[in-house]
Motif scaffolding. Sequence first.
Motif, short mmCIF file in Angstrom:
data_model
loop_
_atom_site.label_atom_id
_atom_site.label_comp_id
_atom_site.label_asym_id
_atom_site.label_seq_id
_atom_site.Cartn_x
_atom_site.Cartn_y
_atom_site.Cartn_z
N ASP A 118 47.29 38.44 33.03
CA ASP A 118 46.28 37.57 33.28
C ASP A 118 45.26 38.37 34.01
N CYS A 119 44.59 39.43 33.43
CA CYS A 119 43.73 40.30 33.87
C CYS A 119 43.78 40.69 35.18
N HIS A 125 44.41 39.39 29.05
CA HIS A 125 43.32 38.48 29.04
C HIS A 125 42.06 39.34 29.39
N ASN A 179 48.14 30.93 31.48
CA ASN A 179 48.94 32.21 31.21
C ASN A 179 50.34 32.00 30.61
N TYR A 211 50.28 30.33 27.26
CA TYR A 211 49.95 31.15 26.15
C TYR A 211 51.06 32.08 25.57
#
Length: 296
Positions: free
Chosen positions: A33-34, A61, A70, A73
Amino acid sequence: MITYGHELYIKQAIESVLMQETNFDFELFIADDCSPDKTPEVVESILNNHPQAFRIKYHRHKKNIGMKANGLYALDQCLGKYIAFCEGDDYWTDPHKLQKQVDFLENNTNYSICWTKYLIKQESQNLLPLEKPDWISHIEKDKNFHIDLNNIFAPYCTYTLTAVLRRNMLDFTILRKLKHSKDNSIYALCLSKGNGMLMDFYSSAYRVHGGGIFSGASIYKQKFYSYLNLKEIILKVPDCDNDNIRSIRNHLLKESIKFCPNRYSFDYLNLIWDFAVCFGFKKSLKLVVNKLKNGK
């Protein structure tokens, strides 16, 4: 495997999955998640050097979308008959974990999900041995422990890092509508369609550290978010409005009110309203008056 800021831990998490010995094929999907740290560099190093790296699918991401989004996903990317979970700061300890749990589900078609026992790793006490969770003493020793909607969360032994479930038990239409979904929401969906089992072996290590999303949260936030989650499960997941889950929801409601740091906040007023709906307006008024008298 969802991850965010797990630079220090994710190598062990990934390697614990790749060490699994199975008679079936499996893949590891990592949803990052980045992460603001070097988590991507650690994952890329494994992708470039590990002999089992072909099993990994990695997505980072471009911007942070939050743990719920997330997680959904990542679930969407899982194509196998079964789904297992291991967040980026936990790890598995048994190389036959997946084989044992898949064998159980293959041989017991009335079960939709299974978990195992786990140990706790206190990151601040790195040199101490792994600990057994408190709930171990509340289940029968050396036996599998049956779990359904009438006893789930009592004791709370269903931790995400040990779960394996049938993918076809998940109703993504419901999951996407839940505003306060957690792992419990997934468990409830599975148990609304089949039984669950806590298997009698230790498979994993749950890491407790200051950066953990849940373990690092305040007592109030832990109680409050868990309350919102169970309240939503009762309202929106089929067959979950029962005495067991209502009882735990009510306990979490009382605890949320007790630990709420600001009695003038919107969240606190909503909690008092929910208390009135659950227990009656007289009890709610008495609760508010007592708190005002005590200055709490």
